[in-house]
Design a protein around this motif. Structure first.
Motif, PDB file in Angstrom:
ATOM      1  N   GLU A  26       0.838  -1.213   0.000  1.00  0.00           N
ATOM      2  CA  GLU A  26       0.000   0.000   0.000  1.00  0.00           C
ATOM      3  C   GLU A  26       0.871   1.261   0.000  1.00  0.00           C
ATOM      4  OE1 GLU A  26      -3.928  -1.687   2.383  1.00  0.00           O
ATOM      5  OE2 GLU A  26      -2.200  -0.976   3.536  1.00  0.00           O
ATOM      6  N   ARG A  27       1.944   1.246   0.783  1.00  0.00           N
ATOM      7  CA  ARG A  27       2.848   2.397   0.808  1.00  0.00           C
ATOM      8  C   ARG A  27       3.559   2.575  -0.536  1.00  0.00           C
ATOM      9  NH1 ARG A  27       4.255  -0.043   5.502  1.00  0.00           N
ATOM     10  NH2 ARG A  27       6.415  -0.338   4.890  1.00  0.00           N
ATOM     11  N   ALA A  28       3.937   1.464  -1.183  1.00  0.00           N
ATOM     12  CA  ALA A  28       4.584   1.532  -2.502  1.00  0.00           C
ATOM     13  C   ALA A  28       3.607   2.080  -3.542  1.00  0.00           C
ATOM     14  CB  ALA A  28       5.087   0.152  -2.921  1.00  0.00           C
ATOM     15  N   ARG A  29       2.358   1.636  -3.502  1.00  0.00           N
ATOM     16  CA  ARG A  29       1.357   2.159  -4.449  1.00  0.00           C
ATOM     17  C   ARG A  29       1.198   3.667  -4.302  1.00  0.00           C
ATOM     18  NH1 ARG A  29      -2.506  -2.809  -3.809  1.00  0.00           N
ATOM     19  NH2 ARG A  29      -1.914  -3.939  -5.679  1.00  0.00           N
ATOM     20  N   GLU A  30       1.123   4.148  -3.059  1.00  0.00           N
ATOM     21  CA  GLU A  30       1.006   5.593  -2.820  1.00  0.00           C
ATOM     22  C   GLU A  30       2.237   6.328  -3.343  1.00  0.00           C
ATOM     23  OE1 GLU A  30       0.270   6.154   1.353  1.00  0.00           O
ATOM     24  OE2 GLU A  30      -1.820   5.499   1.177  1.00  0.00           O
ATOM     25  N   HIS A  31       3.407   5.774  -3.090  1.00  0.00           N
ATOM     26  CA  HIS A  31       4.661   6.372  -3.543  1.00  0.00           C
ATOM     27  C   HIS A  31       4.675   6.517  -5.066  1.00  0.00           C
ATOM     28  CE1 HIS A  31       9.048   7.003  -3.776  1.00  0.00           C
ATOM     29  NE2 HIS A  31       8.976   6.201  -4.828  1.00  0.00           N
ATOM     30  N   VAL A  78      17.843 -12.485  -1.490  1.00  0.00           N
ATOM     31  CA  VAL A  78      16.456 -12.747  -1.867  1.00  0.00           C
ATOM     32  C   VAL A  78      16.288 -12.122  -3.238  1.00  0.00           C
ATOM     33  CG1 VAL A  78      14.030 -12.392  -1.318  1.00  0.00           C
ATOM     34  CG2 VAL A  78      15.667 -12.819   0.518  1.00  0.00           C
ATOM     35  N   GLU A  79      16.074 -12.953  -4.223  1.00  0.00           N
ATOM     36  CA  GLU A  79      15.990 -12.570  -5.618  1.00  0.00           C
ATOM     37  C   GLU A  79      14.540 -12.381  -6.033  1.00  0.00           C
ATOM     38  OE1 GLU A  79      17.054 -11.602  -8.299  1.00  0.00           O
ATOM     39  OE2 GLU A  79      16.473 -12.820  -9.982  1.00  0.00           O
ATOM     40  N   HIS A  80      14.305 -11.388  -6.862  1.00  0.00           N
ATOM     41  CA  HIS A  80      12.982 -11.171  -7.452  1.00  0.00           C
ATOM     42  C   HIS A  80      13.019 -11.736  -8.867  1.00  0.00           C
ATOM     43  CE1 HIS A  80      13.071  -8.197  -4.231  1.00  0.00           C
ATOM     44  NE2 HIS A  80      11.753  -8.343  -4.224  1.00  0.00           N
ATOM     45  N   TYR A  81      12.228 -12.776  -9.120  1.00  0.00           N
ATOM     46  CA  TYR A  81      12.189 -13.367 -10.454  1.00  0.00           C
ATOM     47  C   TYR A  81      11.842 -12.296 -11.481  1.00  0.00           C
ATOM     48  CZ  TYR A  81      10.745 -16.228 -14.388  1.00  0.00           C
ATOM     49  OH  TYR A  81      10.610 -16.757 -15.641  1.00  0.00           O
ATOM     50  N   ARG A  82      10.773 -11.570 -11.246  1.00  0.00           N
ATOM     51  CA  ARG A  82      10.468 -10.388 -12.055  1.00  0.00           C
ATOM     52  C   ARG A  82      11.066  -9.213 -11.298  1.00  0.00           C
ATOM     53  NH1 ARG A  82       6.139 -10.893 -16.036  1.00  0.00           N
ATOM     54  NH2 ARG A  82       5.361 -13.011 -15.958  1.00  0.00           N
ATOM     55  N   PRO A  94       9.224   0.214 -15.888  1.00  0.00           N
ATOM     56  CA  PRO A  94       9.411   0.604 -14.487  1.00  0.00           C
ATOM     57  C   PRO A  94       9.748  -0.549 -13.552  1.00  0.00           C
ATOM     58  CG  PRO A  94       7.082   0.433 -14.953  1.00  0.00           C
ATOM     59  CD  PRO A  94       7.812   0.200 -16.268  1.00  0.00           C
ATOM     60  N   GLY A  95       9.811  -1.757 -14.063  1.00  0.00           N
ATOM     61  CA  GLY A  95      10.002  -2.908 -13.192  1.00  0.00           C
ATOM     62  C   GLY A  95       8.657  -3.364 -12.659  1.00  0.00           C
ATOM     63  N   TYR A  96       8.681  -4.455 -11.949  1.00  0.00           N
ATOM     64  CA  TYR A  96       7.461  -5.047 -11.401  1.00  0.00           C
ATOM     65  C   TYR A  96       7.390  -4.760  -9.901  1.00  0.00           C
ATOM     66  CZ  TYR A  96       7.491  -7.484 -15.869  1.00  0.00           C
ATOM     67  OH  TYR A  96       7.499  -7.766 -17.205  1.00  0.00           O
ATOM     68  N   TRP A  97       7.373  -3.482  -9.547  1.00  0.00           N
ATOM     69  CA  TRP A  97       7.430  -3.080  -8.148  1.00  0.00           C
ATOM     70  C   TRP A  97       6.271  -3.655  -7.335  1.00  0.00           C
ATOM     71  CZ3 TRP A  97       3.190  -0.474  -6.603  1.00  0.00           C
ATOM     72  CH2 TRP A  97       2.459   0.224  -7.573  1.00  0.00           C
ATOM     73  N   TRP A  98       5.108  -3.849  -7.953  1.00  0.00           N
ATOM     74  CA  TRP A  98       3.949  -4.360  -7.238  1.00  0.00           C
ATOM     75  C   TRP A  98       4.101  -5.837  -6.868  1.00  0.00           C
ATOM     76  CZ3 TRP A  98       4.237  -2.771 -12.204  1.00  0.00           C
ATOM     77  CH2 TRP A  98       4.063  -3.726 -13.196  1.00  0.00           C
ATOM     78  N   LEU A  99       5.141  -6.497  -7.428  1.00  0.00           N
ATOM     79  CA  LEU A  99       5.416  -7.900  -7.090  1.00  0.00           C
ATOM     80  C   LEU A  99       6.585  -8.048  -6.115  1.00  0.00           C
ATOM     81  CD1 LEU A  99       5.065  -9.528 -10.629  1.00  0.00           C
ATOM     82  CD2 LEU A  99       3.394  -9.517  -8.774  1.00  0.00           C
ATOM     83  N   ALA A 100       7.105  -6.938  -5.618  1.00  0.00           N
ATOM     84  CA  ALA A 100       8.281  -6.987  -4.737  1.00  0.00           C
ATOM     85  C   ALA A 100       8.016  -7.772  -3.453  1.00  0.00           C
ATOM     86  CB  ALA A 100       8.752  -5.575  -4.388  1.00  0.00           C
ATOM     87  N   MET A 101       6.760  -7.803  -2.996  1.00  0.00           N
ATOM     88  CA  MET A 101       6.413  -8.539  -1.787  1.00  0.00           C
ATOM     89  C   MET A 101       5.639  -9.812  -2.095  1.00  0.00           C
ATOM     90  SD  MET A 101       6.552  -5.121  -1.373  1.00  0.00           S
ATOM     91  CE  MET A 101       4.984  -4.706  -2.034  1.00  0.00           C
ATOM     92  N   SER A 102       5.517 -10.166  -3.359  1.00  0.00           N
ATOM     93  CA  SER A 102       4.766 -11.361  -3.740  1.00  0.00           C
ATOM     94  C   SER A 102       5.577 -12.615  -3.432  1.00  0.00           C
ATOM     95  CB  SER A 102       4.432 -11.318  -5.236  1.00  0.00           C
ATOM     96  OG  SER A 102       3.913 -12.557  -5.654  1.00  0.00           O
TER      97      SER A 102
END
Length: 159
Positions: A26-31, A78-82, A94-102
Protein backbone atom coordinates in the motif's frame (compact mmCIF):
# COMPACT_ATOMS: atom_id res chain seq x y z
CA UNK A 1 16.33 -22.58 -12.63
CA UNK A 2 14.29 -25.12 -10.78
CA UNK A 3 10.62 -24.85 -9.85
CA UNK A 4 9.69 -25.42 -6.23
CA UNK A 5 6.03 -25.53 -5.23
CA UNK A 6 5.06 -23.15 -2.42
CA UNK A 7 2.24 -25.49 -1.44
CA UNK A 8 -0.80 -24.17 0.39
CA UNK A 9 1.10 -22.45 3.20
CA UNK A 10 0.55 -18.74 3.62
CA UNK A 11 3.32 -16.29 2.76
CA UNK A 12 5.64 -15.20 5.59
CA UNK A 13 4.03 -12.56 7.82
CA UNK A 14 6.64 -9.91 7.00
CA UNK A 15 5.31 -9.67 3.43
CA UNK A 16 1.88 -8.52 4.61
CA UNK A 17 2.80 -6.84 7.91
CA UNK A 18 1.23 -3.51 8.80
CA UNK A 19 3.59 -0.62 9.54
CA UNK A 20 2.49 2.98 9.90
CA UNK A 21 -1.08 1.75 9.37
CA UNK A 22 -0.40 0.20 5.92
CA UNK A 23 1.24 -2.76 4.25
CA UNK A 24 4.43 -2.17 2.30
CA UNK A 25 2.50 -2.74 -0.94
CA UNK A 26 0.00 0.00 0.00
CA UNK A 27 2.85 2.40 0.81
CA UNK A 28 4.58 1.53 -2.50
CA UNK A 29 1.36 2.16 -4.45
CA UNK A 30 1.01 5.59 -2.82
CA UNK A 31 4.66 6.37 -3.54
CA UNK A 32 4.42 5.47 -7.24
CA UNK A 33 1.06 7.23 -7.62
CA UNK A 34 2.60 10.42 -6.24
CA UNK A 35 6.11 10.27 -7.76
CA UNK A 36 5.73 7.89 -10.69
CA UNK A 37 8.94 6.18 -11.74
CA UNK A 38 11.12 9.19 -10.92
CA UNK A 39 12.24 7.84 -7.57
CA UNK A 40 12.27 4.18 -6.59
CA UNK A 41 10.64 2.98 -3.41
CA UNK A 42 12.80 1.38 -0.71
CA UNK A 43 11.44 -2.12 -0.16
CA UNK A 44 12.29 -3.91 3.08
CA UNK A 45 9.69 -6.63 3.73
CA UNK A 46 11.20 -9.25 1.40
CA UNK A 47 14.57 -9.16 3.18
CA UNK A 48 13.21 -9.96 6.66
CA UNK A 49 14.51 -13.04 8.47
CA UNK A 50 11.21 -14.98 8.30
CA UNK A 51 11.17 -14.64 4.49
CA UNK A 52 14.81 -15.75 4.15
CA UNK A 53 14.29 -18.68 6.53
CA UNK A 54 11.22 -19.92 4.61
CA UNK A 55 12.99 -19.59 1.24
CA UNK A 56 16.09 -21.36 2.53
CA UNK A 57 14.02 -24.20 3.96
CA UNK A 58 11.83 -24.50 0.87
CA UNK A 59 14.83 -24.61 -1.49
CA UNK A 60 16.96 -26.78 0.86
CA UNK A 61 19.59 -24.02 1.29
CA UNK A 62 20.34 -24.03 -2.45
CA UNK A 63 20.40 -21.24 -5.02
CA UNK A 64 17.26 -21.40 -7.20
CA UNK A 65 19.43 -20.91 -10.31
CA UNK A 66 22.66 -22.90 -9.93
CA UNK A 67 21.67 -25.10 -6.96
CA UNK A 68 24.89 -24.33 -5.07
CA UNK A 69 24.55 -24.75 -1.32
CA UNK A 70 24.70 -21.32 0.32
CA UNK A 71 26.98 -22.37 3.18
CA UNK A 72 29.52 -23.49 0.55
CA UNK A 73 29.48 -20.31 -1.51
CA UNK A 74 28.15 -17.14 0.09
CA UNK A 75 25.23 -15.57 1.94
CA UNK A 76 21.78 -15.77 0.38
CA UNK A 77 20.22 -12.92 -1.59
CA UNK A 78 16.46 -12.75 -1.87
CA UNK A 79 15.99 -12.57 -5.62
CA UNK A 80 12.98 -11.17 -7.45
CA UNK A 81 12.19 -13.37 -10.45
CA UNK A 82 10.47 -10.39 -12.05
CA UNK A 83 12.78 -7.47 -11.13
CA UNK A 84 11.24 -4.86 -8.84
CA UNK A 85 12.70 -1.55 -10.01
CA UNK A 86 13.81 -1.83 -13.65
CA UNK A 87 14.18 -4.21 -16.58
CA UNK A 88 17.56 -4.01 -18.33
CA UNK A 89 16.16 -5.08 -21.71
CA UNK A 90 13.71 -2.12 -21.75
CA UNK A 91 14.96 1.14 -20.17
CA UNK A 92 11.40 2.54 -20.16
CA UNK A 93 10.00 -0.38 -18.14
CA UNK A 94 9.41 0.60 -14.49
CA UNK A 95 10.00 -2.91 -13.19
CA UNK A 96 7.46 -5.05 -11.40
CA UNK A 97 7.43 -3.08 -8.15
CA UNK A 98 3.95 -4.36 -7.24
CA UNK A 99 5.42 -7.90 -7.09
CA UNK A 100 8.28 -6.99 -4.74
CA UNK A 101 6.41 -8.54 -1.79
CA UNK A 102 4.77 -11.36 -3.74
CA UNK A 103 5.72 -14.71 -2.22
CA UNK A 104 5.56 -16.37 -5.66
CA UNK A 105 8.07 -13.84 -7.08
CA UNK A 106 10.79 -14.44 -4.47
CA UNK A 107 13.66 -16.90 -4.80
CA UNK A 108 16.83 -17.62 -2.83
CA UNK A 109 19.92 -16.85 -4.89
CA UNK A 110 23.66 -16.91 -4.43
CA UNK A 111 25.28 -13.53 -5.06
CA UNK A 112 26.97 -14.79 -8.24
CA UNK A 113 23.62 -15.63 -9.84
CA UNK A 114 21.78 -12.56 -8.54
CA UNK A 115 24.20 -9.66 -8.93
CA UNK A 116 25.47 -8.51 -12.29
CA UNK A 117 29.24 -8.23 -12.42
CA UNK A 118 31.95 -8.37 -15.02
CA UNK A 119 34.08 -11.48 -14.79
CA UNK A 120 36.37 -13.70 -16.82
CA UNK A 121 34.60 -16.81 -18.08
CA UNK A 122 37.02 -19.50 -19.20
CA UNK A 123 36.34 -22.83 -20.84
CA UNK A 124 36.64 -26.01 -18.78
CA UNK A 125 39.37 -27.26 -21.09
CA UNK A 126 41.55 -24.13 -20.71
CA UNK A 127 45.25 -24.71 -20.30
CA UNK A 128 47.19 -23.51 -17.26
CA UNK A 129 48.85 -20.77 -19.31
CA UNK A 130 45.41 -19.53 -20.44
CA UNK A 131 44.17 -19.49 -16.85
CA UNK A 132 47.24 -17.58 -15.69
CA UNK A 133 46.86 -15.12 -18.55
CA UNK A 134 43.23 -14.10 -17.95
CA UNK A 135 43.89 -10.54 -19.11
CA UNK A 136 43.47 -11.89 -22.66
CA UNK A 137 40.06 -13.40 -21.85
CA UNK A 138 37.31 -10.81 -22.39
CA UNK A 139 35.19 -9.76 -19.45
CA UNK A 140 31.64 -11.10 -19.58
CA UNK A 141 28.61 -9.95 -17.61
CA UNK A 142 27.24 -12.60 -15.30
CA UNK A 143 24.36 -12.71 -12.86
CA UNK A 144 20.69 -11.90 -13.36
CA UNK A 145 20.30 -8.53 -11.60
CA UNK A 146 17.41 -6.81 -13.42
CA UNK A 147 17.37 -8.96 -16.56
CA UNK A 148 13.96 -10.16 -17.62
CA UNK A 149 13.53 -10.69 -21.37
CA UNK A 150 10.32 -9.20 -22.71
CA UNK A 151 8.47 -10.12 -25.88
CA UNK A 152 8.59 -7.35 -28.48
CA UNK A 153 5.16 -5.73 -28.42
CA UNK A 154 4.44 -7.87 -25.33
CA UNK A 155 1.01 -8.35 -23.93
CA UNK A 156 -1.66 -11.01 -24.05
CA UNK A 157 -1.73 -11.18 -27.85
CA UNK A 158 2.04 -11.39 -28.44
CA UNK A 159 3.15 -14.34 -30.53
Amino acid sequence: MRYVSRGSEKAPKSLTAISKGKTELERAREHYAALGDKESFTFKAYSKDDVKWRLNTLFHYKCAYCETYFPASSPVDVEHYRPKSSVSEDPTHPGYWWLAMSWQNLLPSCIDCNRNRRQHIVAANSSLSELLNQSRVPLTSGGKKDCFPLAVGGGANAA
